[in-house]
Design a protein around this motif. Structure first.
Motif, PDB file in Angstrom:
ATOM      1  N   CYS A 130      -7.214  -1.536   1.068  1.00  0.00           N
ATOM      2  CA  CYS A 130      -6.293  -1.799   2.167  1.00  0.00           C
ATOM      3  C   CYS A 130      -7.113  -1.787   3.464  1.00  0.00           C
ATOM      4  O   CYS A 130      -7.866  -0.845   3.707  1.00  0.00           O
ATOM      5  CB  CYS A 130      -5.220  -0.714   2.207  1.00  0.00           C
ATOM      6  N   CYS A 136       0.851  -1.189   0.000  1.00  0.00           N
ATOM      7  CA  CYS A 136       0.000   0.000   0.000  1.00  0.00           C
ATOM      8  C   CYS A 136       0.894   1.248   0.000  1.00  0.00           C
ATOM      9  O   CYS A 136       1.797   1.357   0.833  1.00  0.00           O
ATOM     10  CB  CYS A 136      -0.900  -0.006   1.230  1.00  0.00           C
ATOM     11  N   PHE A 152      -4.123  -6.675   0.245  1.00  0.00           N
ATOM     12  CA  PHE A 152      -5.339  -5.955  -0.120  1.00  0.00           C
ATOM     13  C   PHE A 152      -6.485  -6.958  -0.136  1.00  0.00           C
ATOM     14  O   PHE A 152      -6.283  -8.134  -0.415  1.00  0.00           O
ATOM     15  CB  PHE A 152      -5.209  -5.334  -1.516  1.00  0.00           C
TER      16      PHE A 152
END
Length: 55
Positions: free
Chosen positions: A35, A9, A17
């Motif tokens: 996320c 991320c 994710f």
């Protein structure tokens, strides 16, 4: 398709994710990924994702 995707991320550094939604378009499958730590998200359509797009 899996419910998790590995990747870093850009906001918080999380490495996993989660799949938030998906649908089929004339371009291919559209999948939204998020996320879990900071709610950063991106869209992937037919193998091309918005996380690599230049602003």
């Amino acid at each position: 398709m899996s419910m998790e995707r590995e990747g870093e991320c850009p906001n918080c550094g999380e490495v996993t994710f989660y799949r938030a939604a998906s649908t089929t378009l004339h371009l291919g499958e559209k999948v939204k990924w998020h996320c879990p730590n900071c709610d950063y998200g991106f869209v992937r359509i037919n193998g091309i994702d918005s996380s690599t797009a230049e602003a």
